[in-house]
Write an enzyme that holds these catalytic residues in place. Structure first.
Site, PDB file in Angstrom:
ATOM      1  N   GLU A 182      89.944   0.692 -25.541  1.00 53.05           N
ATOM      2  CA  GLU A 182      89.917   0.170 -23.755  1.00 53.05           C
ATOM      3  C   GLU A 182      88.072   1.056 -23.321  1.00 53.05           C
ATOM      4  O   GLU A 182      87.410  -0.321 -23.362  1.00 53.05           O
ATOM      5  CB  GLU A 182      90.708  -1.057 -23.031  1.00 53.05           C
ATOM      6  CG  GLU A 182      91.178  -1.937 -24.212  1.00 53.05           C
ATOM      7  CD  GLU A 182      92.925  -1.948 -23.002  1.00 53.05           C
ATOM      8  OE1 GLU A 182      93.082  -0.624 -22.097  1.00 53.05           O
ATOM      9  OE2 GLU A 182      93.626  -2.208 -23.970  1.00 53.05           O
ATOM     10  N   SER A 192     101.410  -3.713 -28.409  1.00 52.50           N
ATOM     11  CA  SER A 192     102.924  -5.070 -29.035  1.00 52.50           C
ATOM     12  C   SER A 192     104.139  -4.750 -28.674  1.00 52.50           C
ATOM     13  O   SER A 192     104.788  -4.972 -29.440  1.00 52.50           O
ATOM     14  CB  SER A 192     102.436  -6.348 -28.860  1.00 52.50           C
ATOM     15  OG  SER A 192     100.608  -6.968 -28.774  1.00 52.50           O
ATOM     16  N   TRP A 245     100.322   2.081 -18.125  1.00 52.14           N
ATOM     17  CA  TRP A 245      99.904   1.825 -17.052  1.00 52.14           C
ATOM     18  C   TRP A 245      98.347   0.738 -16.930  1.00 52.14           C
ATOM     19  O   TRP A 245      98.807  -0.200 -16.477  1.00 52.14           O
ATOM     20  CB  TRP A 245     100.826   1.628 -15.768  1.00 52.14           C
ATOM     21  CG  TRP A 245     101.949   2.593 -15.613  1.00 52.14           C
ATOM     22  CD1 TRP A 245     102.675   2.794 -16.617  1.00 52.14           C
ATOM     23  CD2 TRP A 245     102.616   2.834 -14.940  1.00 52.14           C
ATOM     24  NE1 TRP A 245     103.568   3.355 -16.117  1.00 52.14           N
ATOM     25  CE2 TRP A 245     103.231   3.328 -14.896  1.00 52.14           C
ATOM     26  CE3 TRP A 245     101.715   3.418 -12.899  1.00 52.14           C
ATOM     27  CZ2 TRP A 245     104.557   3.785 -14.189  1.00 52.14           C
ATOM     28  CZ3 TRP A 245     102.740   3.677 -12.196  1.00 52.14           C
ATOM     29  CH2 TRP A 245     104.395   3.946 -12.830  1.00 52.14           C
ATOM     30  N   GLY A 280      98.336  -5.801 -26.372  1.00 46.63           N
ATOM     31  CA  GLY A 280      97.853  -7.098 -25.863  1.00 46.63           C
ATOM     32  C   GLY A 280      98.164  -8.421 -26.351  1.00 46.63           C
ATOM     33  O   GLY A 280      97.902  -9.479 -25.384  1.00 46.63           O
ATOM     34  N   GLY A 305     102.001  -0.098 -23.637  1.00 45.76           N
ATOM     35  CA  GLY A 305     101.313  -0.748 -22.382  1.00 45.76           C
ATOM     36  C   GLY A 305     102.066  -1.902 -21.507  1.00 45.76           C
ATOM     37  O   GLY A 305     102.954  -1.916 -20.865  1.00 45.76           O
ATOM     38  N   GLY A 306     102.014  -3.804 -22.023  1.00 40.13           N
ATOM     39  CA  GLY A 306     102.466  -4.418 -21.163  1.00 40.13           C
ATOM     40  C   GLY A 306     103.873  -4.173 -20.495  1.00 40.13           C
ATOM     41  O   GLY A 306     104.767  -4.036 -19.380  1.00 40.13           O
TER      42      GLY A 306
HETATM   43  P1  13P Z   1     100.175  -3.595 -25.352  1.00 33.38           P
HETATM   44  O1  13P Z   1     101.611  -2.579 -25.970  1.00 33.38           O
HETATM   45  O2  13P Z   1     100.173  -4.127 -24.146  1.00 33.38           O
HETATM   46  O3  13P Z   1      99.700  -3.842 -26.350  1.00 33.38           O
HETATM   47  O4  13P Z   1      98.995  -2.233 -24.746  1.00 33.38           O
HETATM   48  C1  13P Z   1      99.241  -1.205 -25.295  1.00 33.38           C
HETATM   49  C2  13P Z   1      98.175   0.015 -25.571  1.00 33.38           C
HETATM   50  O5  13P Z   1      97.273  -0.286 -25.430  1.00 33.38           O
HETATM   51  C3  13P Z   1      98.663   1.413 -24.936  1.00 33.38           C
HETATM   52  O6  13P Z   1      97.928   2.254 -25.087  1.00 33.38           O
END
Ligand code: 13P
Length: 255
Positions: A101, A217, A11, A177, A238-239
């Site tokens: 990150e 993604s 999240w 992302g 992620g998203g």
């Molecule tokens: P997204 O699915 O938003 O690209 O993020 C991937 C992620 O960093 C999961 O840890």
């Protein structure tokens, strides 16, 4: 997939404690038939771990719980940090370690990732170790060398039986992302190389049992194509994990 797939939602810095509890309730309604075939985990921010953990316990949900980070010391004067024991008490099953990150914005290195991996195991939780290359590394065709080095650095000195329970997430930074993804075959090539690296370090049982997730993604539209690959055992999302409908669709693609 021979190994039980894991679909985990990261999240990131989204969802308050209250919002997180609502999301998990909505998710449970949509995926409750899938438990036998796929493990589902959510990784809320620290502040939402307690509310989500309580909900999972009281409603006997089959959802696994993960944190997004940890410090490696047991306790001490480390303002702002959270220890493995604190997370274990909240019944966390997993801890994401070394997300790109955190490496980029908070200075994590292979050395600190390694300390965190050991600390997570020491409290009976499992690390989800994130690795992945930048676009520059990819363009220089150094992905394989770079990712292998990250894996070796993260896992140095752990026990072979710990390695069998390990989760590694391959997340190319340029795919996070952005809506861009590698081809499923291209992602699988890197995951196969990760598996071979773990095999060389800890032996064939670890290579066969460890789960490797693809992240970057992942959406309902593309999830199945990644899950069809032999060395990909699920996804770190992620998203698309912030919405119960889209995350549930990704879970169902792993069934
Ligand atoms: P997204 O699915 O938003 O690209 O993020 C991937 C992620 O960093 C999961 O840890």
């Amino acid at each position: 997939m021979a190994r039980r797939p894991l679909v985990a939602g990261n999240w990131k810095m989204y969802k308050t404690a209250g919002e997180g509890a609502i999301l998990v309730q909505n998710l449970e309604e949509r995926v409750s038939g899938s438990w036998d075939q796929v493990e589902v985990a959510v990784c809320p921010p620290f502040t939402a771990l307690k509310s989500v953990s309580t909900l999972i316990e009281l409603d006997r949900l089959q959802i696994s719980l993960g944190a997004q980070n940890v410090y490696w010391e047991e306790e001490g004067a480390f303002t702002g940090e959270v220890s493995p024991r604190m997370l274990a008490e909240l019944r966390c099953d997993y801890v994401i370690v070394g997300h790109s990150e955190r490496r980029e914005f908070f200075g994590e290195t292979n050395e600190t990732v390694n300390k965190k991996v050991k600390a997570v195991f020491s409290e009976g939780m499992l690390p989800i170790v994130c690795v992945g290359e930048s676009l520059a590394t990819r363009d220089a065709e150094e992905t394989d060398t770079f990712v292998r080095e990250q894996v070796r650095g993260a896992l140095e000195g752990i026990e072979a039986d710990q390695a069998t329970k390990l989760v590694v997430a391959y997340e190319p930074i340029w795919a996070i992302g952005t809506g861009r993804t590698p081809t499923p075959e291209g992602a699988n090539d890197v995951c196969r190389s990760i598996r071979a690296t773990v095999g060389a370090m800890f032996g064939p049982p670890a290579a066969m049992s460890l789960r490797i997730l693809y992240g970057g993604s992942v959406k309902p539209e593309n999830a199945k194509s990644f899950f069809g690959e032999p060395d990909i055992d699920g996804a770190l999302v992620g998203g698309a994990s912030l919405d119960a409908d889209s995350f549930a669709e990704i879970v169902k693609a792993a069934v």
